[in-house]
Write a protein that holds these residues in place. Structure first.
Motif, PDB file in Angstrom:
ATOM      1  N   TRP A   1       0.833  -1.210   0.000  1.00  0.00           N
ATOM      2  CA  TRP A   1       0.000   0.000   0.000  1.00  0.00           C
ATOM      3  C   TRP A   1       0.863   1.254   0.000  1.00  0.00           C
ATOM      4  N   LEU A   2       1.900   1.291   0.817  1.00  0.00           N
ATOM      5  CA  LEU A   2       2.767   2.463   0.914  1.00  0.00           C
ATOM      6  C   LEU A   2       3.472   2.738  -0.415  1.00  0.00           C
ATOM      7  N   ASP A   3       3.959   1.706  -1.065  1.00  0.00           N
ATOM      8  CA  ASP A   3       4.641   1.895  -2.351  1.00  0.00           C
ATOM      9  C   ASP A   3       3.683   2.436  -3.410  1.00  0.00           C
ATOM     10  N   GLU A   4       2.450   1.946  -3.398  1.00  0.00           N
ATOM     11  CA  GLU A   4       1.469   2.444  -4.365  1.00  0.00           C
ATOM     12  C   GLU A   4       1.171   3.921  -4.137  1.00  0.00           C
ATOM     13  N   GLU A   5       1.069   4.331  -2.883  1.00  0.00           N
ATOM     14  CA  GLU A   5       0.788   5.735  -2.591  1.00  0.00           C
ATOM     15  C   GLU A   5       1.972   6.627  -2.959  1.00  0.00           C
ATOM     16  N   LEU A   6       3.181   6.195  -2.610  1.00  0.00           N
ATOM     17  CA  LEU A   6       4.358   7.012  -2.886  1.00  0.00           C
ATOM     18  C   LEU A   6       4.682   7.078  -4.378  1.00  0.00           C
ATOM     19  N   SER A   7       4.177   6.125  -5.161  1.00  0.00           N
ATOM     20  CA  SER A   7       4.431   6.173  -6.603  1.00  0.00           C
ATOM     21  C   SER A   7       3.751   7.369  -7.260  1.00  0.00           C
ATOM     22  N   TYR A   8       2.854   8.045  -6.561  1.00  0.00           N
ATOM     23  CA  TYR A   8       2.205   9.244  -7.094  1.00  0.00           C
ATOM     24  C   TYR A   8       3.206  10.391  -7.211  1.00  0.00           C
ATOM     25  N   LEU A   9       4.253  10.373  -6.372  1.00  0.00           N
ATOM     26  CA  LEU A   9       5.262  11.428  -6.407  1.00  0.00           C
ATOM     27  C   LEU A   9       6.170  11.248  -7.611  1.00  0.00           C
ATOM     28  N   VAL A  10       6.693  12.358  -8.124  1.00  0.00           N
ATOM     29  CA  VAL A  10       7.550  12.287  -9.304  1.00  0.00           C
ATOM     30  C   VAL A  10       8.859  11.586  -8.994  1.00  0.00           C
ATOM     31  N   ASP A  11       9.395  11.784  -7.790  1.00  0.00           N
ATOM     32  CA  ASP A  11      10.606  11.103  -7.338  1.00  0.00           C
ATOM     33  C   ASP A  11      10.524  11.006  -5.813  1.00  0.00           C
ATOM     34  N   GLU A  12      10.297   9.793  -5.329  1.00  0.00           N
ATOM     35  CA  GLU A  12      10.041   9.599  -3.899  1.00  0.00           C
ATOM     36  C   GLU A  12      11.160  10.156  -3.035  1.00  0.00           C
ATOM     37  N   ARG A  13      12.413   9.741  -3.307  1.00  0.00           N
ATOM     38  CA  ARG A  13      13.542  10.170  -2.466  1.00  0.00           C
ATOM     39  C   ARG A  13      13.753  11.678  -2.529  1.00  0.00           C
ATOM     40  N   ALA A  14      13.693  12.224  -3.727  1.00  0.00           N
ATOM     41  CA  ALA A  14      13.967  13.656  -3.889  1.00  0.00           C
ATOM     42  C   ALA A  14      12.911  14.517  -3.201  1.00  0.00           C
ATOM     43  N   VAL A  15      11.657  14.045  -3.174  1.00  0.00           N
ATOM     44  CA  VAL A  15      10.587  14.818  -2.548  1.00  0.00           C
ATOM     45  C   VAL A  15      10.609  14.653  -1.027  1.00  0.00           C
ATOM     46  N   LEU A  16      10.754  13.404  -0.555  1.00  0.00           N
ATOM     47  CA  LEU A  16      10.658  13.141   0.882  1.00  0.00           C
ATOM     48  C   LEU A  16      11.813  13.734   1.680  1.00  0.00           C
ATOM     49  N   LYS A  17      12.948  13.967   1.052  1.00  0.00           N
ATOM     50  CA  LYS A  17      14.069  14.538   1.800  1.00  0.00           C
ATOM     51  C   LYS A  17      13.791  15.973   2.246  1.00  0.00           C
ATOM     52  N   HIS A  18      12.761  16.595   1.675  1.00  0.00           N
ATOM     53  CA  HIS A  18      12.377  17.946   2.089  1.00  0.00           C
ATOM     54  C   HIS A  18      11.464  17.922   3.318  1.00  0.00           C
ATOM     55  N   PHE A  19      11.082  16.726   3.769  1.00  0.00           N
ATOM     56  CA  PHE A  19      10.209  16.597   4.947  1.00  0.00           C
ATOM     57  C   PHE A  19      11.013  15.917   6.063  1.00  0.00           C
ATOM     58  N   SER A  20      11.478  16.713   6.998  1.00  0.00           N
ATOM     59  CA  SER A  20      12.384  16.209   8.033  1.00  0.00           C
ATOM     60  C   SER A  20      11.717  15.197   8.954  1.00  0.00           C
ATOM     61  N   HIS A  21      10.397  15.233   9.061  1.00  0.00           N
ATOM     62  CA  HIS A  21       9.699  14.312   9.966  1.00  0.00           C
ATOM     63  C   HIS A  21       9.368  12.983   9.296  1.00  0.00           C
ATOM     64  N   TRP A  22       9.726  12.789   8.058  1.00  0.00           N
ATOM     65  CA  TRP A  22       9.417  11.526   7.380  1.00  0.00           C
ATOM     66  C   TRP A  22      10.210  10.392   8.026  1.00  0.00           C
ATOM     67  N   PRO A  23       9.559   9.321   8.484  1.00  0.00           N
ATOM     68  CA  PRO A  23      10.263   8.212   9.168  1.00  0.00           C
ATOM     69  C   PRO A  23      10.972   7.296   8.159  1.00  0.00           C
ATOM     70  N   GLU A  24      12.045   7.786   7.611  1.00  0.00           N
ATOM     71  CA  GLU A  24      12.734   7.066   6.533  1.00  0.00           C
ATOM     72  C   GLU A  24      13.271   5.717   6.997  1.00  0.00           C
ATOM     73  N   LYS A  25      13.888   5.682   8.192  1.00  0.00           N
ATOM     74  CA  LYS A  25      14.493   4.437   8.670  1.00  0.00           C
ATOM     75  C   LYS A  25      13.447   3.344   8.869  1.00  0.00           C
ATOM     76  N   LYS A  26      12.308   3.703   9.449  1.00  0.00           N
ATOM     77  CA  LYS A  26      11.288   2.687   9.682  1.00  0.00           C
ATOM     78  C   LYS A  26      10.683   2.209   8.373  1.00  0.00           C
ATOM     79  N   ALA A  27      10.423   3.138   7.454  1.00  0.00           N
ATOM     80  CA  ALA A  27       9.844   2.747   6.166  1.00  0.00           C
ATOM     81  C   ALA A  27      10.793   1.822   5.409  1.00  0.00           C
ATOM     82  N   ASP A  28      12.084   2.164   5.396  1.00  0.00           N
ATOM     83  CA  ASP A  28      13.061   1.319   4.694  1.00  0.00           C
ATOM     84  C   ASP A  28      13.193  -0.048   5.365  1.00  0.00           C
ATOM     85  N   THR A  29      13.150  -0.069   6.703  1.00  0.00           N
ATOM     86  CA  THR A  29      13.262  -1.341   7.416  1.00  0.00           C
ATOM     87  C   THR A  29      12.052  -2.232   7.142  1.00  0.00           C
TER      88      THR A  29
END
Length: 405
Positions: free
Chosen positions: A232-260
């Motif tokens: 589900w998460l991958d399907e939602e994030l695929s709406y963004l033009v570039d997931e990594r490039a966009v999410l790095k602008h949001f400091s509260h994004w739980p990157e470690k947990k999502a990647d794990t």
């Protein structure tokens, strides 16, 4: 007297006829494989030719476009000038509508715990997690497995006799070649790409905040729920033009947990696929012995590689999984790993039965090499699983009897 001399000759002729049939079948198999390789080579050549043609056309079109732009500028009057706002509007892509996220998948394992609130003052402290162990546990599917010292003894005798020593070979990674078309496309669209990222950062903030909260509060007891959530998460994030490039602008994004969570779902899915593959594997008696044995060895390679990858990182990875409330018990030897090792016992039975059948039919010129390969594979699986079950022990005893002749 004459009949006694003819009988051995008749047996030799029959054996040669059988051997000739076997060699003809093997020759037909090799010719079919050679034709398949020739077709694949021809297909790759045609694909390479098409890619070169497309690249040449793209370079030519790019050159023409730059020439046309230069000529257009020459035709403009000297006092003609575009302001910066008009230039930006020409490059800026059409802004996307804010994404309305779909609800995450229902968590059947957490429904009870979400509806019941426990008083911490009255509840007893939770029991500590079971200790991690790299060795097989006493119970579980592998409880019938016992060590067979004769496997190691036969393997050492044969390898010492032949003067052959097994050597482990590691696969050498092949660097992935960069696609020239992708490089050219990235250079041409760089400005529009940066503006599209900026547009997502400005318009999709609420959508990303919702996803971040869902990732933060996610807690599971079953890996099936983790897989559903990650999908589900991958399907939602695929709406963004570039997931990594966009999410790095949001400091509260739980990157470690999502990647794990993604890592856990991927590792679990790989092991489940291996379990399904070995469970559905069967020996085809119409396939010649040499090809059948190679297929068994290739599948055993995949099983060992998958299990060793889990065992190598299990201690460090399981701690991260517990911290992020991700199931980790499936990594233990009593979990899915034990099912894969049971699959290895199935493969060793198939392998040894094939070797015994080939020896009885005299399909190989060098019987000693065939016996050695059978003993080597038996030893390999014996060490990997930690022993043999009853069926594997019976197959090994038959192989050992033929080896002693």
């Amino acid at each position: 007297m004459m009949a006694d001399e003819i009988a051995p000759l008749r047996d030799q002729i029959n054996a040669l006829i059988e051997r000739n049939r076997y060699l003809e079948a093997q020759n037909l198999q090799l010719r079919q494989e050679a034709q398949l390789f020739r077709n694949q080579i021809q297909s790759l050549k045609e694909r390479d030719r098409d890619e070169k043609s497309m690249l040449a056309k793209k370079l030519h079109a790019s050159s023409l476009a730059s020439n046309c732009t230069f000529k257009e500028k020459q035709l403009l009057p000297d006092n003609y000038n575009l302001n910066s706002k008009q230039k930006v509007l020409r490059l800026e892509p059409k802004a996307k509508e804010p994404r309305v996220p779909k609800p995450p998948p229902s968590l059947k394992q957490l429904q009870a715990t979400q509806n019941v609130k426990i008083d911490c003052s009255q509840a007893p402290p939770p029991p500590p997690p079971p200790p991690l162990s790299s060795k097989l546990q006493g119970g579980g599917p592998l409880k019938s497995v016992r060590r067979v010292p004769e496997v190691v003894e036969l393997y050492r005798i044969l390898t010492r006799k032949e003067g052959k020593v097994d050597a482990k070979t590691g696969s050498v990674g092949i660097p992935v070649a960069m696609n020239p078309r992708e490089m050219i496309g990235e250079i041409e669209n760089r400005s529009a790409y940066v503006l599209a990222i900026k547009s997502d950062v400005e318009s999709q903030g609420e959508f990303i905040n919702f996803l971040a909260k869902e990732v933060d509060k996610a807690a599971y007891k079953d890996m099936a729920d983790v897989e559903s959530f990650v999908k589900w998460l991958d399907e939602e994030l695929s709406y963004l033009v570039d997931e990594r490039a966009v999410l790095k602008h949001f400091s509260h994004w739980p990157e470690k947990k999502a990647d794990t969570m993604r890592e856990a779902a991927c590792s679990y899915r790989d092991l489940k696929n291996l379990e399904s593959e070995v469970a559905s594997f069967h020996d085809d008696p119409t396939v010649i012995a040499s090809v059948a044995l190679k297929r068994v060895q290739a599948l055993q390679d995949k099983l060992e590689h998958g299990v060793h990858n889990i065992e190598r990182v299990r201690d460090s990875t399981s701690k991260r999984y517990r911290d992020f409330k991700i199931p980790w018990e499936w990594m233990l030897d009593t979990g899915i790993v034990s099912q894969i090792k049971l699959g290895s016992l199935k493969l060793v039975r198939i392998y040894m039965n094939r070797v015994v059948s080939a020896l009885k039919c005299e399909q190989f010129l060098d019987d000693e090499d065939l016996v050695l390969n059978g003993a080597r594979f038996a030893f390999r699986v014996h060490q990997f699983v930690g022993g043999f079950d009853e069926g594997s022990r019976r197959a090994f005893q038959e192989l050992k009897m033929l080896a002693s002749k």
